[in-house]
Design a protein around this motif. Structure first.
Motif, short mmCIF file in Angstrom:
data_model
loop_
_atom_site.label_atom_id
_atom_site.label_comp_id
_atom_site.label_asym_id
_atom_site.label_seq_id
_atom_site.Cartn_x
_atom_site.Cartn_y
_atom_site.Cartn_z
N GLN A 171 69.09 56.87 44.63
CA GLN A 171 68.89 55.29 44.30
C GLN A 171 67.85 54.95 43.62
OE1 GLN A 171 70.13 54.09 48.49
NE2 GLN A 171 72.31 53.42 47.40
N PRO A 172 66.82 55.57 43.97
CA PRO A 172 65.30 55.11 42.92
C PRO A 172 65.31 55.75 41.80
CG PRO A 172 64.72 56.38 45.26
CD PRO A 172 66.12 56.52 45.24
N LEU A 173 66.00 56.91 41.41
CA LEU A 173 66.23 57.22 40.25
C LEU A 173 67.02 56.29 39.24
CD1 LEU A 173 65.37 59.74 38.15
CD2 LEU A 173 67.66 60.58 38.78
N MET A 174 68.09 56.15 39.78
CA MET A 174 69.04 55.32 39.12
C MET A 174 68.50 53.89 38.75
SD MET A 174 71.94 56.77 38.62
CE MET A 174 73.35 55.71 38.45
N ALA A 175 67.78 53.26 39.73
CA ALA A 175 67.04 52.08 39.27
C ALA A 175 65.90 52.18 38.11
CB ALA A 175 66.09 51.54 40.73
N ALA A 176 65.34 53.44 37.99
CA ALA A 176 64.17 53.54 37.04
C ALA A 176 64.67 54.34 35.72
CB ALA A 176 62.92 54.58 37.76
N ILE A 177 65.81 54.77 35.76
CA ILE A 177 66.26 55.67 34.50
C ILE A 177 66.63 54.36 33.59
CG2 ILE A 177 68.49 56.08 35.23
CD1 ILE A 177 68.27 58.79 33.73
N PRO A 178 66.32 54.43 32.30
CA PRO A 178 66.75 53.37 31.28
C PRO A 178 68.31 53.88 31.14
CG PRO A 178 64.66 54.48 30.40
CD PRO A 178 65.30 55.19 31.78
N PRO A 179 69.03 52.60 31.05
CA PRO A 179 70.47 52.82 30.60
C PRO A 179 70.89 53.71 29.53
CG PRO A 179 70.01 50.28 31.16
CD PRO A 179 68.63 51.23 31.23
N GLU A 180 70.23 53.70 28.63
CA GLU A 180 70.68 54.36 27.23
C GLU A 180 70.44 56.08 27.90
OE1 GLU A 180 66.30 52.92 26.65
OE2 GLU A 180 68.24 51.90 27.36
N ASN A 181 69.56 56.13 28.55
CA ASN A 181 69.30 57.47 28.76
C ASN A 181 70.28 57.89 29.81
OD1 ASN A 181 66.75 56.97 27.32
ND2 ASN A 181 65.41 57.84 28.77
N TYR A 182 70.55 57.14 30.91
CA TYR A 182 71.64 57.66 31.82
C TYR A 182 72.87 57.86 30.83
CZ TYR A 182 74.94 57.82 35.55
OH TYR A 182 76.00 58.22 36.46
N ALA A 183 73.32 57.07 30.09
CA ALA A 183 74.68 57.08 29.48
C ALA A 183 74.71 58.54 28.69
CB ALA A 183 74.78 55.93 28.31
N ARG A 216 74.32 66.51 52.23
CA ARG A 216 74.89 65.30 52.88
C ARG A 216 74.88 64.19 51.93
NH1 ARG A 216 71.11 64.51 57.01
NH2 ARG A 216 71.78 62.52 57.01
N ARG A 217 75.66 63.30 51.79
CA ARG A 217 75.87 62.00 51.16
C ARG A 217 74.69 61.23 51.22
NH1 ARG A 217 81.30 60.00 49.61
NH2 ARG A 217 82.49 61.96 49.57
N ALA A 218 74.10 61.12 52.49
CA ALA A 218 72.96 60.26 52.54
C ALA A 218 71.67 60.92 52.05
CB ALA A 218 72.50 60.30 54.19
N GLU A 219 71.63 62.30 51.95
CA GLU A 219 70.48 62.73 50.95
C GLU A 219 70.67 62.28 49.49
OE1 GLU A 219 69.34 66.78 52.57
OE2 GLU A 219 71.33 66.45 52.93
N LEU A 235 77.02 56.41 45.72
CA LEU A 235 75.93 55.67 46.04
C LEU A 235 76.43 54.29 46.44
CD1 LEU A 235 73.87 56.63 42.66
CD2 LEU A 235 73.20 56.93 45.24
N ASP A 236 77.47 54.02 46.28
CA ASP A 236 77.99 52.70 46.78
C ASP A 236 78.63 53.00 48.13
OD1 ASP A 236 78.81 50.03 46.52
OD2 ASP A 236 80.68 50.37 45.62
N ASN A 237 78.39 54.05 48.52
CA ASN A 237 79.06 54.19 50.04
C ASN A 237 80.40 54.63 50.18
OD1 ASN A 237 77.76 55.17 52.55
ND2 ASN A 237 77.89 53.46 53.40
N ARG A 238 81.05 54.88 49.36
CA ARG A 238 82.36 55.15 49.27
C ARG A 238 82.94 56.31 49.57
NH1 ARG A 238 85.02 52.01 44.90
NH2 ARG A 238 83.62 50.48 44.04
N SER A 239 84.06 56.50 50.25
CA SER A 239 84.58 57.88 50.86
C SER A 239 85.46 58.53 49.68
CB SER A 239 85.66 57.75 52.02
OG SER A 239 86.70 56.97 51.79
N ASN A 240 85.54 59.90 50.05
CA ASN A 240 86.33 60.56 48.85
C ASN A 240 87.88 59.89 49.13
OD1 ASN A 240 84.19 62.33 48.65
ND2 ASN A 240 85.42 64.23 49.53
N HIS A 241 88.27 59.46 49.93
CA HIS A 241 89.63 58.70 49.84
C HIS A 241 89.60 57.58 49.01
CE1 HIS A 241 93.72 57.57 50.98
NE2 HIS A 241 93.17 56.36 51.25
N GLU A 242 88.60 56.73 49.41
CA GLU A 242 88.49 55.48 48.56
C GLU A 242 88.07 55.68 47.02
OE1 GLU A 242 86.37 52.32 51.23
OE2 GLU A 242 85.11 53.94 50.84
#
Length: 150
Positions: A106-118, A97-100, A63-70
């Protein structure tokens, strides 16, 4: 303590561990149902709950646009292992694809509560990448996702 007592103690510990795991899964399902009821896409919420902690770390870095190498350099993991994690994320999300991944998650990560994600991630926080996704930064969560803990 006799051998029999020691064996019974180990058996009780194993039973308690299994009960705790079942409770964690039930609480995760409860969170997932709440997220779905709150309007988050059921397929994506379910995918989050099927990903391993390592896949969650890879997801955040993709999601931070990092390559596998990075990612491999940052996590001190062989690049083929990272490719396995990213491929698993792609498969669990049903995309190619990564773009997908970014478009869906990204919208899901913005919406999901932190405790539920954890809970869905096996203990990886929602903001893990922001705090620990840089090589050399001490990562208290490394033992959860790293294949060969230090």
């Amino acid at each position: 303590m006799s051998d029999r007592d020691a064996a019974e103690e180990v058996s009780l510990k194993e039973q308690l561990d299994r009960i705790e795991q079942k409770i964690d899964r039930m609480l995760g399902l409860y969170d997932a149902l709440g997220d779905i009821a709150a309007g988050l896409p059921p397929r994506l919420v379910a995918a989050l709950h099927t990903m391993s902690p390592a896949e969650h770390v890879a997801l955040q870095m993709v999601l931070d646009n990092r390559s596998n190498h990075e990612i491999s350099v940052c996590l001190d993991v062989e690049e083929p292992r990272v490719a396995e994690w990213v491929d698993a994320v792609l498969a669990k999300l049903g995309v190619n694809r990564r773009a997908e991944i970014r478009r869906l998650m990204q919208p899901l990560m913005a919406a999901i509560p932190p405790e539920n994600y954890a809970r869905a991630s096996g203990g990886i926080p929602k903001d893990w990448n922001d705090k620990y996704g840089v090589g050399g930064v001490p990562d208290p969560y490394r033992r959860i996702y790293h294949p060969n803990p230090d």
